[in-house]
Scaffold this active site. Sequence first.
Site, PDB file in Angstrom:
ATOM      1  N   VAL A 117       0.692  -1.297   0.185  1.00 27.62           N
ATOM      2  CA  VAL A 117       0.251  -0.125   0.012  1.00 27.62           C
ATOM      3  C   VAL A 117       0.768   1.244  -0.100  1.00 27.62           C
ATOM      4  O   VAL A 117       0.525   2.069  -0.926  1.00 27.62           O
ATOM      5  CB  VAL A 117      -0.902  -0.083   1.240  1.00 27.62           C
ATOM      6  CG1 VAL A 117      -1.495   1.585   1.440  1.00 27.62           C
ATOM      7  CG2 VAL A 117      -2.079  -1.034   1.065  1.00 27.62           C
ATOM      8  N   ARG A 145     -11.247  -6.865   9.182  1.00 24.94           N
ATOM      9  CA  ARG A 145      -9.979  -5.543   9.364  1.00 24.94           C
ATOM     10  C   ARG A 145     -10.142  -5.382  10.643  1.00 24.94           C
ATOM     11  O   ARG A 145      -9.271  -4.799  11.082  1.00 24.94           O
ATOM     12  CB  ARG A 145     -10.642  -4.478   8.225  1.00 24.94           C
ATOM     13  CG  ARG A 145     -10.601  -4.758   6.945  1.00 24.94           C
ATOM     14  CD  ARG A 145     -10.871  -3.313   6.172  1.00 24.94           C
ATOM     15  NE  ARG A 145     -11.119  -3.404   4.742  1.00 24.94           N
ATOM     16  CZ  ARG A 145     -12.195  -3.640   3.881  1.00 24.94           C
ATOM     17  NH1 ARG A 145     -13.307  -4.088   4.393  1.00 24.94           N
ATOM     18  NH2 ARG A 145     -11.814  -3.765   2.450  1.00 24.94           N
ATOM     19  N   ASP A 177     -11.019   3.743  10.384  1.00 21.18           N
ATOM     20  CA  ASP A 177     -11.819   4.517  11.064  1.00 21.18           C
ATOM     21  C   ASP A 177     -11.335   4.680  12.418  1.00 21.18           C
ATOM     22  O   ASP A 177     -11.318   5.702  13.130  1.00 21.18           O
ATOM     23  CB  ASP A 177     -13.312   4.216  10.979  1.00 21.18           C
ATOM     24  CG  ASP A 177     -13.898   4.220   9.334  1.00 21.18           C
ATOM     25  OD1 ASP A 177     -13.782   5.056   8.952  1.00 21.18           O
ATOM     26  OD2 ASP A 177     -14.050   2.908   9.113  1.00 21.18           O
ATOM     27  N   HIS A 194     -15.307   1.627   6.878  1.00 20.08           N
ATOM     28  CA  HIS A 194     -14.676   0.935   5.790  1.00 20.08           C
ATOM     29  C   HIS A 194     -14.445  -0.406   6.186  1.00 20.08           C
ATOM     30  O   HIS A 194     -13.461  -0.893   6.563  1.00 20.08           O
ATOM     31  CB  HIS A 194     -13.125   1.524   5.570  1.00 20.08           C
ATOM     32  CG  HIS A 194     -12.337   0.859   4.615  1.00 20.08           C
ATOM     33  ND1 HIS A 194     -12.780   0.910   3.343  1.00 20.08           N
ATOM     34  CD2 HIS A 194     -11.085   0.318   4.641  1.00 20.08           C
ATOM     35  CE1 HIS A 194     -11.729   0.025   2.740  1.00 20.08           C
ATOM     36  NE2 HIS A 194     -10.740  -0.339   3.484  1.00 20.08           N
ATOM     37  N   THR A 254      -4.560  -5.399  -1.821  1.00 20.18           N
ATOM     38  CA  THR A 254      -4.904  -4.438  -2.574  1.00 20.18           C
ATOM     39  C   THR A 254      -3.850  -3.299  -2.568  1.00 20.18           C
ATOM     40  O   THR A 254      -3.115  -3.247  -1.708  1.00 20.18           O
ATOM     41  CB  THR A 254      -6.321  -3.797  -2.213  1.00 20.18           C
ATOM     42  OG1 THR A 254      -5.952  -3.404  -0.912  1.00 20.18           O
ATOM     43  CG2 THR A 254      -7.214  -4.963  -2.171  1.00 20.18           C
TER      44      THR A 254
END
EC number: 1.1.1.27
Length: 325
Positions: A22, A96, A131, A183, A238
């Site tokens: 990332v 997550r 968050d 998220h 990702t």
Amino acid sequence: MLAASFYMLQTRKVGIVGVGHVGSHCALSMLLQGVCDEMVLMDIIPEKAKAHAIDCMDTISFLPHRAIIRDGGIQELSKMDVIVISVGSLTKNEQRLEELKGSLEAIKSFVPDVVKAGFDGIFVTITNPVDIVTYFVRELSGFPKNKVIGTGTGLDSARLKRILSEVTNIDSQVIQAYMLGEHGDTQVANFSSATIQGVPFLDYMKTHPEQFKGIELSVLEKQVVRTAWDIISGKNCTEFGIGCTCSNLVKAIFHNERRVLPCSAYLDGEYGYSGFYTGVPAIIGSNGVEEILELPLDERERKGFSDACAVMKKYIEIGKSYKIV
């Protein structure tokens, strides 16, 4: 005789903490788009940060303008305008929120130190659960709410636009649509406020019944939520989408664009909630979050947003139990 006038040109400086899949793609995306003039990379593996810095410098001949990229530590980071936090790694168990303790320990290892060293810019958090981690970055830094931002549902909203573009065969850039809330699994699609070049999306559906035959909005919403896991199952991470999401956010800050971007922002009465971060559209400028926009929500969306907010509050309490702050 006129007195000579000298001044220093202002440069735009970004630090990135954590340069795995990332963080490294955040760096490359910002460089390719000419977002910054100077970049400092820091990682728990110093050799990786140095290697990425050299690799990035090898791209300078092809970029919009000259930039300086180097590895560094707390002192170098403290001189940056924006620090991107991308420490940690995404788990493969589709939760997550299970990353919480490790992520909080990671941010505790450098956030207080970089603030103590003099950093007074803006934190942009990517680390999951974003968050919750963004909330604790603010707690650890003591910064005002506008100067700590999470990428939140920025990437999820882009995924929603892509999916709607595929359904309608209309360019995603003229589609306005947001994912709100966490998220994560409880995020909710704001279909009731979505538009296609100003035309309400729900009205467009009614005038194009054949195009939407057999398509359920709930299925499209779930498809957005599933996208990350579909990508991870294929390549274990990702990286490209979130890299562009981060770059877009930082560019809006540096250029004082005052663009409306979905991000993780601190609610202080908006949507009827206060005291935590969650994904909402906000005006982003040189001061970070300039204003949160309150979109109209239908009954389903209000219920989904409420559920997401309950998750935020629950995991903030769990985070506090780790005594990170």
